[in-house]
Motif scaffolding. Sequence first.
Motif, mmCIF file in Angstrom:
data_model
loop_
_atom_site.group_PDB
_atom_site.id
_atom_site.type_symbol
_atom_site.label_atom_id
_atom_site.label_comp_id
_atom_site.label_asym_id
_atom_site.label_seq_id
_atom_site.Cartn_x
_atom_site.Cartn_y
_atom_site.Cartn_z
ATOM 1 N N TRP A 208 0.820 -1.212 0.000
ATOM 2 C CA TRP A 208 0.000 0.000 0.000
ATOM 3 C C TRP A 208 0.852 1.259 0.000
ATOM 4 C CZ3 TRP A 208 -4.871 -0.281 -1.246
ATOM 5 C CH2 TRP A 208 -5.556 -1.470 -1.034
ATOM 6 N N ILE A 209 2.026 1.181 0.588
ATOM 7 C CA ILE A 209 2.902 2.357 0.649
ATOM 8 C C ILE A 209 3.358 2.774 -0.749
ATOM 9 C CG2 ILE A 209 5.126 3.184 1.526
ATOM 10 C CD1 ILE A 209 4.642 1.508 3.992
ATOM 11 N N LEU A 210 3.416 1.823 -1.652
ATOM 12 C CA LEU A 210 3.830 2.139 -3.021
ATOM 13 C C LEU A 210 2.858 3.093 -3.720
ATOM 14 C CD1 LEU A 210 5.084 -1.354 -4.192
ATOM 15 C CD2 LEU A 210 6.445 0.610 -3.471
ATOM 16 N N LEU A 211 1.628 3.166 -3.245
ATOM 17 C CA LEU A 211 0.673 4.118 -3.819
ATOM 18 C C LEU A 211 1.127 5.564 -3.638
ATOM 19 C CD1 LEU A 211 -2.842 2.724 -2.858
ATOM 20 C CD2 LEU A 211 -1.846 2.890 -5.124
ATOM 21 N N LEU A 212 1.949 5.796 -2.619
ATOM 22 C CA LEU A 212 2.400 7.160 -2.352
ATOM 23 C C LEU A 212 3.433 7.649 -3.363
ATOM 24 C CD1 LEU A 212 2.626 6.987 1.527
ATOM 25 C CD2 LEU A 212 0.730 7.759 0.103
ATOM 26 N N ILE A 213 3.897 6.763 -4.215
ATOM 27 C CA ILE A 213 4.830 7.150 -5.273
ATOM 28 C C ILE A 213 4.090 7.818 -6.429
ATOM 29 C CG2 ILE A 213 6.455 6.231 -6.986
ATOM 30 C CD1 ILE A 213 7.175 4.079 -4.965
ATOM 31 N N LEU A 214 2.820 7.502 -6.592
ATOM 32 C CA LEU A 214 2.056 8.023 -7.729
ATOM 33 C C LEU A 214 2.033 9.553 -7.826
ATOM 34 C CD1 LEU A 214 -0.914 5.510 -7.837
ATOM 35 C CD2 LEU A 214 1.071 5.628 -9.350
ATOM 36 N N PRO A 215 1.748 10.292 -6.740
ATOM 37 C CA PRO A 215 1.778 11.758 -6.874
ATOM 38 C C PRO A 215 3.156 12.291 -7.254
ATOM 39 C CG PRO A 215 0.648 11.134 -4.866
ATOM 40 C CD PRO A 215 1.251 9.892 -5.423
ATOM 41 N N TYR A 216 4.180 11.662 -6.733
ATOM 42 C CA TYR A 216 5.535 12.080 -7.080
ATOM 43 C C TYR A 216 5.779 11.899 -8.578
ATOM 44 C CZ TYR A 216 10.599 12.071 -7.423
ATOM 45 O OH TYR A 216 11.876 12.321 -7.803
ATOM 46 N N LEU A 217 5.442 10.728 -9.077
ATOM 47 C CA LEU A 217 5.660 10.461 -10.497
ATOM 48 C C LEU A 217 4.766 11.326 -11.386
ATOM 49 C CD1 LEU A 217 6.033 6.578 -10.509
ATOM 50 C CD2 LEU A 217 7.823 8.305 -10.761
ATOM 51 N N LEU B 223 -5.130 9.303 -1.640
ATOM 52 C CA LEU B 223 -4.192 8.184 -1.530
ATOM 53 C C LEU B 223 -3.624 8.073 -0.119
ATOM 54 C CD1 LEU B 223 -2.288 8.479 -4.912
ATOM 55 C CD2 LEU B 223 -3.833 6.643 -4.218
ATOM 56 N N LEU B 224 -3.308 9.206 0.489
ATOM 57 C CA LEU B 224 -2.817 9.182 1.874
ATOM 58 C C LEU B 224 -3.865 8.617 2.827
ATOM 59 C CD1 LEU B 224 -0.884 12.548 2.133
ATOM 60 C CD2 LEU B 224 0.039 10.275 2.468
ATOM 61 N N ALA B 225 -5.119 8.987 2.609
ATOM 62 C CA ALA B 225 -6.187 8.472 3.465
ATOM 63 C C ALA B 225 -6.346 6.965 3.292
ATOM 64 C CB ALA B 225 -7.500 9.182 3.141
ATOM 65 N N ILE B 226 -6.261 6.490 2.062
ATOM 66 C CA ILE B 226 -6.385 5.056 1.802
ATOM 67 C C ILE B 226 -5.244 4.289 2.444
ATOM 68 C CG2 ILE B 226 -6.254 3.307 -0.022
ATOM 69 C CD1 ILE B 226 -7.784 5.343 -1.809
ATOM 70 N N VAL B 227 -4.030 4.758 2.251
ATOM 71 C CA VAL B 227 -2.865 4.072 2.822
ATOM 72 C C VAL B 227 -2.925 4.098 4.342
ATOM 73 C CG1 VAL B 227 -0.354 4.159 3.042
ATOM 74 C CG2 VAL B 227 -1.421 4.455 0.806
ATOM 75 N N LYS C 110 -5.604 4.210 6.279
ATOM 76 C CA LYS C 110 -6.618 3.275 6.766
ATOM 77 C C LYS C 110 -6.188 1.824 6.604
ATOM 78 C CE LYS C 110 -10.537 6.264 6.390
ATOM 79 N NZ LYS C 110 -11.783 6.182 7.050
ATOM 80 N N LYS C 111 -5.487 1.517 5.542
ATOM 81 C CA LYS C 111 -5.036 0.136 5.326
ATOM 82 C C LYS C 111 -3.924 -0.252 6.293
ATOM 83 C CE LYS C 111 -7.748 -1.012 2.006
ATOM 84 N NZ LYS C 111 -8.699 -2.102 2.112
ATOM 85 N N LEU C 112 -3.044 0.673 6.620
ATOM 86 C CA LEU C 112 -1.931 0.362 7.517
ATOM 87 C C LEU C 112 -2.302 0.514 8.993
ATOM 88 C CD1 LEU C 112 1.094 1.958 5.661
ATOM 89 C CD2 LEU C 112 0.328 -0.410 5.667
ATOM 90 N N LYS C 113 -3.397 1.169 9.266
ATOM 91 C CA LYS C 113 -3.816 1.376 10.644
ATOM 92 C C LYS C 113 -4.173 0.063 11.329
ATOM 93 C CE LYS C 113 -7.252 4.007 13.221
ATOM 94 N NZ LYS C 113 -8.393 4.894 13.093
ATOM 95 N N THR C 114 -4.724 -0.865 10.566
ATOM 96 C CA THR C 114 -5.153 -2.135 11.156
ATOM 97 C C THR C 114 -4.008 -3.102 11.295
ATOM 98 O OG1 THR C 114 -5.766 -2.961 8.973
ATOM 99 C CG2 THR C 114 -7.484 -1.929 10.306
#
Length: 79
Positions: free
Chosen positions: A25-34, A69-73, A75-79
């Motif tokens: 899920w952390i890889l999603l945070l690369i999308l805004p950078y790219l 994307l930050l909100a999704i990541v 929520k997924k990593l919170k659990t």
Amino acid sequence: MKYALLHMAPKPEANAKQVRRRSGWILLLILPYLGLCFPKVYARSLPVLWGFPFFYWYQFAWVIAASLLLAIVYKKLKT
């Protein structure tokens, strides 16, 4: 006072190992950078959206997308 402080701290288990979570899920945070890393791709004026050139509304769309994307990541990593 010392008694209270000693009993407030959690006791570590004898053979407890710290687990480092790795997640895709952390890889999603690369999308805004790219999406914003190469201005030659979006440095143009057309198409226009509500009177704003492409250059401006493209960047603003990434602000919203990055927040989602930050909100999704989170929520997924919170659990």
